[in-house]
Design an enzyme around this catalytic site. Structure first.
Site, PDB file in Angstrom:
ATOM      1  N   SER A 145      -2.636   2.947  -2.921  1.00  0.00           N
ATOM      2  CA  SER A 145      -3.746   3.297  -2.065  1.00  0.00           C
ATOM      3  C   SER A 145      -3.175   3.148  -0.651  1.00  0.00           C
ATOM      4  CB  SER A 145      -4.872   2.170  -2.141  1.00  0.00           C
ATOM      5  OG  SER A 145      -5.979   2.490  -1.547  1.00  0.00           O
ATOM      6  N   ASP A 221     -12.050   6.589 -10.062  1.00  0.00           N
ATOM      7  CA  ASP A 221     -11.990   5.794  -8.883  1.00  0.00           C
ATOM      8  C   ASP A 221     -12.964   6.154  -7.835  1.00  0.00           C
ATOM      9  OD1 ASP A 221     -10.589   5.233  -6.385  1.00  0.00           O
ATOM     10  OD2 ASP A 221      -8.712   5.316  -6.851  1.00  0.00           O
ATOM     11  N   HIS A 254      -9.920   2.001  -9.323  1.00  0.00           N
ATOM     12  CA  HIS A 254      -8.928   1.752  -8.354  1.00  0.00           C
ATOM     13  C   HIS A 254      -8.204   0.575  -8.471  1.00  0.00           C
ATOM     14  CE1 HIS A 254      -7.515   3.165  -4.307  1.00  0.00           C
ATOM     15  NE2 HIS A 254      -7.743   1.920  -4.006  1.00  0.00           N
TER      16      HIS A 254
END
Length: 277
Positions: A145, A221, A254
């Site tokens: 991320s 996600d 995620h």
């Protein structure tokens, strides 16, 4: 420098150390996993950069990376995601301030005094690791991320320092998504011309080497369409002939459940490059 944790894992040592980072002007932790091979000879190093709200603990406790690192004979360093402490500027939002350093060198007050994560990750921390632990100067870099953003940017901006790059769910075009626009405005100021230095997609055109890049992205996600947009990076890489493999993983989100499912592939990707395979 003080060791604050030591655990045996997969025949090696998972350690956490605390030190004063000159670039950050504060004390921070970093984690290092030393595989059993490090007992007899220096080993190469993978740097893992974590995402928003994380610290050095998230990766070492949730990713399940130690067994794969031991299998391939590589060390893994997991640093902090930002400067920390009572004297360090902060913000009540999760995506700004402590825990959200974005791996850049801030130029704006009040952030510039401590938020120099780019210099810390690129130079100060590797110098410390290589002077202190049984490792070589063969390095690679990956992240998740916000940390995927950091890995791409630092890897692309520093030819010759890293052997490979990979990322889970990276922010690939921060100048085009809300997370990046907010952070860059705060840390770098309103002049968007300064932002490109920390935008992986923009950096591709100036990359002086063609490091192999592996990206895994979960199809479920919840940040995919608004914050991540990996297709922007892949399209630019293809236009420029830069090698990148994007693997869309169906149904994954995620979280570290996603990372732990594919961390073995990423460590193998790095180990092959680090060992010249």
């Amino acid at each position: 420098m003080e060791r604050v944790e030591l655990h045996i894992a997969a025949g090696g040592r998972q350690e956490v150390w605390r030190h004063r980072a000159e670039a950050l002007d504060c004390e921070v932790n970093f984690a290092i996993y030393l595989p059993p091979q490090a007992d007899t000879a220096p080993v190469p190093v993978i740097y893992f950069l974590s995402g928003l709200t994380c610290n050095e603990q998230n990766f070492i406790t949730k990713a399940g990376a130690q067994a794969f690192a031991a299998q391939h004979g590589v060390a893994i360093v997991a640093p902090e995601t930002s400067p920390r402490g009572d004297g360090v500027a902060d913000d009540p939002a999760y995506d700004m301030g402590q825990g959200a350093g974005f791996y850049l060198n801030a130029t704006e007050a009040p952030w510039a005094a401590h938020f120099q994560m780019y210099d810390y990750i690129r130079a100060e921390l590797p110098a410390l690791i290589e002077a202190t632990f049984p490792v070589t100067d063969a390095r690679s870099i990956m992240g998740h991320s916000m940390g995927g953003h950091g890995a791409l940017v630092i890897g692309l901006r520093n030819p010759g320092r890293y052997k490979a790059i990979s990322a889970f769910s990276p922010i690939v075009a921060p100048t085009q998504v809300p997370w990046g626009e907010k952070a860059f405005t705060g840390y770098l100021g309103a002049d968007r011309s300064t932002w490109a230095a920390y935008d992986a997609t923009a950096l591709l055109a100036h990359a002086a080497e063609r490091l192999p890049i592996l990206i895994d992205q979960g199809s479920a996600d919840n940040f995919l369409e608004t914050q991540l947009k990996p297709e922007i990076f892949v399209a630019e890489a293809q236009r420029l002939g830069h090698p990148v493999e994007l693997r869309m993983q169906q149904g994954y989100d995620h979280s570290y459940y996603f990372i732990s499912s594919f961390i073995g592939d990423h460590i193998a990707h790095h180990a092959a490059a680090l060992k010249g395979a």
